[in-house]
Design a protein around this motif. Structure first.
Motif, PDB file in Angstrom:
ATOM      1  N   MET A 110      60.786  18.009  -8.845  1.00  0.00           N
ATOM      2  CA  MET A 110      59.579  18.844  -8.072  1.00  0.00           C
ATOM      3  C   MET A 110      58.250  18.212  -8.114  1.00  0.00           C
ATOM      4  SD  MET A 110      59.283  22.940  -7.804  1.00  0.00           S
ATOM      5  CE  MET A 110      57.773  23.640  -8.019  1.00  0.00           C
ATOM      6  N   SER A 111      57.301  18.172  -7.064  1.00  0.00           N
ATOM      7  CA  SER A 111      56.020  17.586  -7.277  1.00  0.00           C
ATOM      8  C   SER A 111      55.201  18.661  -8.072  1.00  0.00           C
ATOM      9  CB  SER A 111      55.632  17.210  -5.743  1.00  0.00           C
ATOM     10  OG  SER A 111      55.152  18.380  -4.980  1.00  0.00           O
ATOM     11  N   HIS A 112      53.986  17.991  -8.416  1.00  0.00           N
ATOM     12  CA  HIS A 112      53.256  18.858  -8.972  1.00  0.00           C
ATOM     13  C   HIS A 112      52.400  19.878  -8.012  1.00  0.00           C
ATOM     14  CE1 HIS A 112      49.759  19.943 -11.538  1.00  0.00           C
ATOM     15  NE2 HIS A 112      48.748  19.485 -10.392  1.00  0.00           N
ATOM     16  N   THR A 113      52.297  21.190  -8.357  1.00  0.00           N
ATOM     17  CA  THR A 113      51.396  22.004  -7.485  1.00  0.00           C
ATOM     18  C   THR A 113      50.023  22.214  -7.813  1.00  0.00           C
ATOM     19  OG1 THR A 113      53.643  23.284  -7.205  1.00  0.00           O
ATOM     20  CG2 THR A 113      51.614  24.587  -6.696  1.00  0.00           C
ATOM     21  N   PRO A 114      49.188  21.955  -7.265  1.00  0.00           N
ATOM     22  CA  PRO A 114      47.668  22.039  -7.553  1.00  0.00           C
ATOM     23  C   PRO A 114      47.587  23.171  -7.413  1.00  0.00           C
ATOM     24  CG  PRO A 114      48.202  21.333  -5.097  1.00  0.00           C
ATOM     25  CD  PRO A 114      49.444  21.164  -5.759  1.00  0.00           C
ATOM     26  N   HIS A 115      46.351  23.605  -7.996  1.00  0.00           N
ATOM     27  CA  HIS A 115      45.575  25.036  -7.978  1.00  0.00           C
ATOM     28  C   HIS A 115      46.180  26.127  -9.010  1.00  0.00           C
ATOM     29  CE1 HIS A 115      42.963  23.907  -5.084  1.00  0.00           C
ATOM     30  NE2 HIS A 115      43.812  23.535  -4.054  1.00  0.00           N
ATOM     31  N   GLU A 116      47.125  25.332 -10.205  1.00  0.00           N
ATOM     32  CA  GLU A 116      47.889  26.329 -11.054  1.00  0.00           C
ATOM     33  C   GLU A 116      46.692  26.925 -11.875  1.00  0.00           C
ATOM     34  OE1 GLU A 116      51.005  27.238 -11.224  1.00  0.00           O
ATOM     35  OE2 GLU A 116      51.636  26.117  -9.790  1.00  0.00           O
ATOM     36  N   LEU A 117      46.937  28.077 -12.284  1.00  0.00           N
ATOM     37  CA  LEU A 117      45.821  28.927 -13.062  1.00  0.00           C
ATOM     38  C   LEU A 117      45.312  28.179 -14.414  1.00  0.00           C
ATOM     39  CD1 LEU A 117      47.055  32.510 -12.404  1.00  0.00           C
ATOM     40  CD2 LEU A 117      44.727  31.318 -11.563  1.00  0.00           C
ATOM     41  N   ALA A 118      46.404  27.495 -15.067  1.00  0.00           N
ATOM     42  CA  ALA A 118      46.057  26.774 -16.223  1.00  0.00           C
ATOM     43  C   ALA A 118      44.983  25.711 -15.975  1.00  0.00           C
ATOM     44  CB  ALA A 118      47.409  26.244 -16.874  1.00  0.00           C
ATOM     45  N   GLU A 119      45.146  25.059 -14.891  1.00  0.00           N
ATOM     46  CA  GLU A 119      44.194  24.013 -14.501  1.00  0.00           C
ATOM     47  C   GLU A 119      42.904  24.552 -13.954  1.00  0.00           C
ATOM     48  OE1 GLU A 119      46.195  21.729 -11.561  1.00  0.00           O
ATOM     49  OE2 GLU A 119      47.607  20.780 -12.978  1.00  0.00           O
ATOM     50  N   GLU A 120      42.910  25.714 -13.255  1.00  0.00           N
ATOM     51  CA  GLU A 120      41.733  26.379 -12.908  1.00  0.00           C
ATOM     52  C   GLU A 120      40.735  26.982 -13.932  1.00  0.00           C
ATOM     53  OE1 GLU A 120      40.932  26.442  -9.540  1.00  0.00           O
ATOM     54  OE2 GLU A 120      42.580  24.977  -8.998  1.00  0.00           O
ATOM     55  N   PHE A 121      41.389  27.506 -14.871  1.00  0.00           N
ATOM     56  CA  PHE A 121      40.671  28.045 -16.050  1.00  0.00           C
ATOM     57  C   PHE A 121      41.461  27.534 -17.391  1.00  0.00           C
ATOM     58  CE2 PHE A 121      41.252  31.612 -12.931  1.00  0.00           C
ATOM     59  CZ  PHE A 121      40.062  31.250 -12.179  1.00  0.00           C
ATOM     60  N   PRO A 122      41.199  26.236 -17.787  1.00  0.00           N
ATOM     61  CA  PRO A 122      41.782  25.764 -18.850  1.00  0.00           C
ATOM     62  C   PRO A 122      41.389  26.177 -20.134  1.00  0.00           C
ATOM     63  CG  PRO A 122      40.315  23.949 -18.036  1.00  0.00           C
ATOM     64  CD  PRO A 122      40.370  25.106 -17.087  1.00  0.00           C
ATOM     65  N   ASP A 123      40.391  26.656 -20.148  1.00  0.00           N
ATOM     66  CA  ASP A 123      39.725  27.528 -21.440  1.00  0.00           C
ATOM     67  C   ASP A 123      40.198  28.758 -21.492  1.00  0.00           C
ATOM     68  OD1 ASP A 123      38.148  28.037 -19.274  1.00  0.00           O
ATOM     69  OD2 ASP A 123      36.497  28.609 -20.546  1.00  0.00           O
ATOM     70  N   LYS A 124      40.868  29.433 -20.664  1.00  0.00           N
ATOM     71  CA  LYS A 124      41.392  30.898 -20.873  1.00  0.00           C
ATOM     72  C   LYS A 124      42.877  30.959 -20.727  1.00  0.00           C
ATOM     73  CE  LYS A 124      37.376  32.406 -19.890  1.00  0.00           C
ATOM     74  NZ  LYS A 124      36.469  33.381 -20.920  1.00  0.00           N
ATOM     75  N   VAL A 125      43.591  29.649 -20.908  1.00  0.00           N
ATOM     76  CA  VAL A 125      45.236  29.731 -21.030  1.00  0.00           C
ATOM     77  C   VAL A 125      45.385  30.746 -22.078  1.00  0.00           C
ATOM     78  CG1 VAL A 125      47.054  28.486 -21.442  1.00  0.00           C
ATOM     79  CG2 VAL A 125      45.243  27.427 -20.126  1.00  0.00           C
ATOM     80  N   GLU A 126      44.895  30.845 -23.242  1.00  0.00           N
ATOM     81  CA  GLU A 126      45.633  31.661 -24.341  1.00  0.00           C
ATOM     82  C   GLU A 126      45.210  33.235 -23.966  1.00  0.00           C
ATOM     83  OE1 GLU A 126      44.683  32.748 -28.938  1.00  0.00           O
ATOM     84  OE2 GLU A 126      44.675  30.638 -28.358  1.00  0.00           O
ATOM     85  N   LEU A 127      44.141  33.389 -23.284  1.00  0.00           N
ATOM     86  CA  LEU A 127      43.642  34.844 -23.033  1.00  0.00           C
ATOM     87  C   LEU A 127      44.470  35.280 -21.569  1.00  0.00           C
ATOM     88  CD1 LEU A 127      41.797  37.376 -22.984  1.00  0.00           C
ATOM     89  CD2 LEU A 127      40.276  36.058 -21.568  1.00  0.00           C
ATOM     90  N   MET A 128      45.055  34.141 -20.904  1.00  0.00           N
ATOM     91  CA  MET A 128      45.900  34.721 -19.763  1.00  0.00           C
ATOM     92  C   MET A 128      47.173  35.168 -20.332  1.00  0.00           C
ATOM     93  SD  MET A 128      44.791  32.114 -16.414  1.00  0.00           S
ATOM     94  CE  MET A 128      44.742  30.609 -17.282  1.00  0.00           C
ATOM     95  N   SER A 129      47.542  34.293 -21.145  1.00  0.00           N
ATOM     96  CA  SER A 129      49.065  34.576 -22.027  1.00  0.00           C
ATOM     97  C   SER A 129      48.922  35.892 -22.552  1.00  0.00           C
ATOM     98  CB  SER A 129      49.406  33.526 -22.879  1.00  0.00           C
ATOM     99  OG  SER A 129      50.546  33.870 -23.558  1.00  0.00           O
ATOM    100  N   GLN A 130      47.768  36.297 -23.143  1.00  0.00           N
ATOM    101  CA  GLN A 130      47.858  37.651 -23.674  1.00  0.00           C
ATOM    102  C   GLN A 130      47.757  38.561 -23.056  1.00  0.00           C
ATOM    103  OE1 GLN A 130      44.338  37.111 -26.347  1.00  0.00           O
ATOM    104  NE2 GLN A 130      45.342  35.688 -27.508  1.00  0.00           N
TER     105      GLN A 130
END
Length: 79
Positions: free
Chosen positions: A1-21
């Motif tokens: 499967m191809s890479h899907t742009p606009h994933e939230l982890a790419e949009e907000f890389p400094d917020k990945v841990e917070l998003m997970s929580q």
């Protein structure tokens, strides 16, 4: 499967841990993220002609994706 742009982890890389929580502790946030991913994938499939759709429908989905992203950012920026 191809890479899907606009994933939230790419949009907000400094917020990945917070998003997970938040996905685990906030049902509303989790629903927003799930809906964002669903809409984003539909837009990506339309953009890459895997599942083409009318321009108006694609434009409406892009607007919905942007609104979801704005709401997600609003929650993320509070913490």
């Amino acid at each position: 499967m191809s890479h899907t742009p606009h994933e939230l982890a790419e949009e907000f890389p400094d917020k990945v841990e917070l998003m997970s929580q938040l996905k685990q502790s906030d049902a509303h946030f989790a629903r927003l993220v799930d809906e964002y991913h669903e809409v984003n994938r539909v837009v990506h499939r339309a953009e890459t002609n895997i599942e083409p759709m009318e321009d108006l429908a694609e434009g409406e989905l892009r607007k919905k994706r942007a609104a979801l992203k704005d709401e997600i950012w609003s929650i993320l920026s509070k913490d």
